[in-house]
Design a protein around this motif. Structure first.
Motif, PDB file in Angstrom:
ATOM      1  N   GLY A   9       4.537-122.540 -33.649  1.00 35.33           N
ATOM      2  CA  GLY A   9       4.438-123.363 -34.842  1.00 35.33           C
ATOM      3  C   GLY A   9       3.430-122.803 -35.826  1.00 35.33           C
ATOM      4  N   ASN A  10       3.277-123.515 -36.923  1.00 37.98           N
ATOM      5  CA  ASN A  10       2.315-123.147 -37.949  1.00 37.98           C
ATOM      6  C   ASN A  10       1.045-123.950 -37.747  1.00 37.98           C
ATOM      7  OD1 ASN A  10       4.168-121.426 -39.182  1.00 37.98           O
ATOM      8  ND2 ASN A  10       5.009-123.059 -40.424  1.00 37.98           N
ATOM      9  N   GLY A  11      -0.097-123.262 -37.732  1.00 37.34           N
ATOM     10  CA  GLY A  11      -1.365-123.937 -37.510  1.00 37.34           C
ATOM     11  C   GLY A  11      -2.168-124.072 -38.788  1.00 37.34           C
ATOM     12  N   PHE A  12      -2.909-125.164 -38.874  1.00 36.72           N
ATOM     13  CA  PHE A  12      -3.770-125.435 -40.017  1.00 36.72           C
ATOM     14  C   PHE A  12      -5.135-125.840 -39.497  1.00 36.72           C
ATOM     15  CE2 PHE A  12       0.558-126.257 -41.262  1.00 36.72           C
ATOM     16  CZ  PHE A  12       0.667-125.568 -42.453  1.00 36.72           C
ATOM     17  N   LEU A  13      -6.162-125.356 -40.141  1.00 36.30           N
ATOM     18  CA  LEU A  13      -7.532-125.628 -39.735  1.00 36.30           C
ATOM     19  C   LEU A  13      -8.292-126.144 -40.942  1.00 36.30           C
ATOM     20  CD1 LEU A  13      -9.986-125.164 -37.732  1.00 36.30           C
ATOM     21  CD2 LEU A  13     -10.235-122.985 -38.914  1.00 36.30           C
ATOM     22  N   ARG A  14      -9.116-127.179 -40.709  1.00 31.60           N
ATOM     23  CA  ARG A  14     -10.003-127.637 -41.776  1.00 31.60           C
ATOM     24  C   ARG A  14     -11.325-128.047 -41.162  1.00 31.60           C
ATOM     25  NH1 ARG A  14      -8.715-133.409 -44.400  1.00 31.60           N
ATOM     26  NH2 ARG A  14      -9.523-134.631 -42.701  1.00 31.60           N
ATOM     27  N   ARG A  15     -12.369-127.810 -41.918  1.00 31.65           N
ATOM     28  CA  ARG A  15     -13.713-128.206 -41.495  1.00 31.65           C
ATOM     29  C   ARG A  15     -14.101-129.417 -42.319  1.00 31.65           C
ATOM     30  NH1 ARG A  15     -15.851-124.235 -38.327  1.00 31.65           N
ATOM     31  NH2 ARG A  15     -14.793-122.243 -38.490  1.00 31.65           N
ATOM     32  N   VAL A  16     -14.579-130.467 -41.628  1.00 32.43           N
ATOM     33  CA  VAL A  16     -14.941-131.712 -42.298  1.00 32.43           C
ATOM     34  C   VAL A  16     -16.296-132.192 -41.811  1.00 32.43           C
ATOM     35  CG1 VAL A  16     -12.567-132.456 -42.695  1.00 32.43           C
ATOM     36  CG2 VAL A  16     -13.702-133.094 -40.599  1.00 32.43           C
ATOM     37  N   ARG A  17     -16.903-133.062 -42.577  1.00 34.64           N
ATOM     38  CA  ARG A  17     -18.168-133.679 -42.193  1.00 34.64           C
ATOM     39  C   ARG A  17     -17.996-135.180 -42.429  1.00 34.64           C
ATOM     40  NH1 ARG A  17     -23.501-132.110 -41.168  1.00 34.64           N
ATOM     41  NH2 ARG A  17     -22.973-129.942 -41.408  1.00 34.64           N
ATOM     42  N   PHE A  18     -17.188-135.814 -41.573  1.00 35.88           N
ATOM     43  CA  PHE A  18     -16.909-137.240 -41.675  1.00 35.88           C
ATOM     44  C   PHE A  18     -18.064-138.032 -41.097  1.00 35.88           C
ATOM     45  CE2 PHE A  18     -14.922-141.146 -39.963  1.00 35.88           C
ATOM     46  CZ  PHE A  18     -14.488-141.675 -41.160  1.00 35.88           C
TER      47      PHE A  18
END
Length: 56
Positions: A9-18
């Motif tokens: 599949g296609n992977g997506f990465l995000r960095r967050v500071r919730f």
């Protein structure tokens, strides 16, 4: 040692500071139908919030 890697599949990465917690969120989707195949959240830094009973 032999390792086999399959692309599924296609992977997506995000960095967050919730709420102050630094996280990396990764999602993998089926490229044909858009179905979510896998999801992972990981803290990217040591935090003292967790030792104080903090939750989000």
């Amino acid at each position: 040692m032999t390792r086999t890697v399959r692309t599924c599949g296609n992977g997506f990465l995000r960095r967050v500071r919730f709420r102050g917690l630094p996280k990396k969120q990764t999602a993998i989707f089926d490229p044909d139908i858009g179905k979510l195949l896998a999801y992972e959240e990981m803290l990217t830094e040591y935090t003292t919030h967790l030792s104080r009973g903090y939750s989000n």
